[in-house]
Design an enzyme around this catalytic site. Structure first.
Site, short mmCIF file in Angstrom:
data_model
loop_
_atom_site.label_atom_id
_atom_site.label_comp_id
_atom_site.label_asym_id
_atom_site.label_seq_id
_atom_site.Cartn_x
_atom_site.Cartn_y
_atom_site.Cartn_z
N ASP A 234 13.60 -8.81 11.52
CA ASP A 234 13.02 -7.46 11.53
C ASP A 234 13.84 -6.63 10.55
OD1 ASP A 234 11.53 -5.16 12.36
OD2 ASP A 234 13.08 -4.63 13.79
N SER A 235 13.38 -5.39 10.32
CA SER A 235 14.15 -4.49 9.48
C SER A 235 15.51 -4.17 10.11
CB SER A 235 13.37 -3.18 9.29
OG SER A 235 13.09 -2.61 10.56
N TYR B 104 11.68 -0.02 7.31
CA TYR B 104 10.62 -0.51 6.41
C TYR B 104 9.43 0.47 6.41
CZ TYR B 104 12.51 -5.37 6.19
OH TYR B 104 13.25 -6.50 5.97
N GLY B 105 9.27 1.18 7.53
CA GLY B 105 8.02 1.92 7.78
C GLY B 105 7.69 3.00 6.77
N CYS C 29 8.21 -7.82 13.34
CA CYS C 29 8.06 -6.47 12.80
C CYS C 29 6.58 -6.26 12.46
CB CYS C 29 8.91 -6.35 11.54
SG CYS C 29 8.70 -4.80 10.64
N THR D 58 5.25 -3.79 10.86
CA THR D 58 5.12 -3.28 9.49
C THR D 58 5.15 -4.44 8.49
OG1 THR D 58 6.34 -1.34 10.26
CG2 THR D 58 6.09 -1.60 7.88
N GLU E 196 17.74 2.59 15.84
CA GLU E 196 18.87 1.94 15.16
C GLU E 196 20.20 2.58 15.55
OE1 GLU E 196 19.02 -0.74 12.86
OE2 GLU E 196 17.01 -1.04 13.69
N CYS F 35 5.23 -0.96 17.13
CA CYS F 35 6.44 -1.20 16.33
C CYS F 35 7.45 -1.78 17.30
CB CYS F 35 6.95 0.12 15.75
SG CYS F 35 8.63 0.04 15.06
N THR F 36 8.12 -2.86 16.90
CA THR F 36 9.00 -3.54 17.85
C THR F 36 10.17 -2.65 18.30
OG1 THR F 36 10.05 -4.62 15.94
CG2 THR F 36 8.43 -5.90 17.18
N HIS F 37 10.57 -1.72 17.45
CA HIS F 37 11.63 -0.79 17.87
C HIS F 37 11.22 0.02 19.10
CE1 HIS F 37 13.41 -1.52 13.88
NE2 HIS F 37 14.49 -0.86 14.28
N1 DGL Z 1 10.30 -2.74 13.83
C1 DGL Z 1 9.38 -2.57 12.77
C2 DGL Z 1 7.93 -2.65 13.23
O1 DGL Z 1 7.64 -3.34 14.18
C3 DGL Z 1 9.63 -1.57 11.68
C4 DGL Z 1 10.45 -0.37 11.89
C5 DGL Z 1 10.88 0.17 10.54
O2 DGL Z 1 11.73 -0.45 9.93
O3 DGL Z 1 10.32 1.19 10.12
O4 DGL Z 1 7.05 -2.06 12.64
#
Ligand code: DGL
Length: 270
Positions: free
Chosen positions: A13-14, A45-46, A76, A78, A155, A187-189
């Protein structure tokens, strides 16, 4: 895969978000050998362009294959939306599992016909999300909410960040008051924001995450010998890897700490 190569599932993931998928994988395949790689030097990444995201995904996938991974899990949304096809094309012999917002389960479970999707800006505007909605929820009202800065707060382990709470109150709660009964964690976060979201939503809508479904799929496509591995986990990052074990505990994944087979390492993914 060469016959003498030990199966290893590489998850990336990012940053920290994909740890939600790693946790689900560790539960569903307790004997699988896993590597988790966070692209912390390039998170988030978003808010990046499609080209930038694709370049990062290709670099991370290549780096994990060089580390010995025989299956890749793009943990991820994204990265999946922008680059999973490019990653599959670059490594046609390696099974690649991605993650997409749970539109399908949300569409099956909604009583009101209204769904909200929380996602990064890149996922929110992606054609892949539009296609997913067209395929699984063509007759539902789907509200897409781009959540700026949420991944960055996760994060920093600010799971109760005032900016997030304010956006939930401003953008999501009014939709729930008007009938949304499914809230998709796109989003996994955001899996790590579930307690905060649940507290504010108060039972008026259901949170929809797909980490366990992705983990099951990854187990399925991996060589079954994976299931007779040692159950080891290696943590890697493009920046500050030593922080990762501490984040496992902070994110409620402390049970994974005892499976760590070695100290966290940097991963080179130029
Ligand atoms: N965790 C990522 C997702 O599922 C991206 C979060 C990011 O880096 O913006 O989209």
């Amino acid at each position: 895969m060469p016959t003498d190569q030990r199966p290893v599932i590489g998850v990336f993931d990012s940053g920290l978000g994909g740890l939600s998928v790693l946790g689900a994988l560790a539960d569903c395949c307790p004997a699988a050998d896993l590597i988790y790689a966070a692209d912390t030097a390039h998170v988030p990444y978003g808010n990046k362009s499609s080209e930038q995201i694709r370049a990062r995904v290709l670099a991370m996938g290549q780096a994990l294959i060089l580390e010995g991974c025989t299956t890749l899990v793009v943990a991820c949304n994204t990265a999946t939306a922008e680059a999973i096809e490019a990653l599959r094309a670059a490594h046609p012999d390696v099974p690649v599992v991605g993650i997409e917002p749970g539109i399908k389960p949300a569409a099956l479970n909604t009583q009101t016909g209204q769904i909200a999707v929380l996602a990064t800006a890149a996922t929110a505007k992606s054609q892949r999300l539009a296609d997913l909605i067209g395929r699984h929820a063509p007759h539902k009202k789907v509200h897409i909410i781009p959540c700026h800065g949420w991944a960055t707060e996760v994060e920093a382990l600010n799971l109760d960040a005032p900016s997030i709470i304010e956006e939930i109150r401003r953008d999501l709660l009014p939709l729930i008051d008007h009938g949304v009964d499914q809230v998709v964690l796109g989003c996994t976060h955001y899996d790590f924001l579930a307690p905060t979201l649940s507290r504010l939503i108060g039972g008026k809508a259901q949170l929809v995450g797909v980490a366990s479904a992705v983990a099951r799929q990854a187990c399925k496509v991996s060589n079954t010998e994976t299931l007779t591995g040692t159950g080891s986990i290696r943590l890697m990052s493009t920046m500050n890897p030593v922080r990762l074990p501490h984040t496992l505990s902070a994110l409620g994944l402390e049970t994974l700490v005892e499976r760590l087979s070695e100290p966290p390492q940097p991963i080179s993914a130029p």
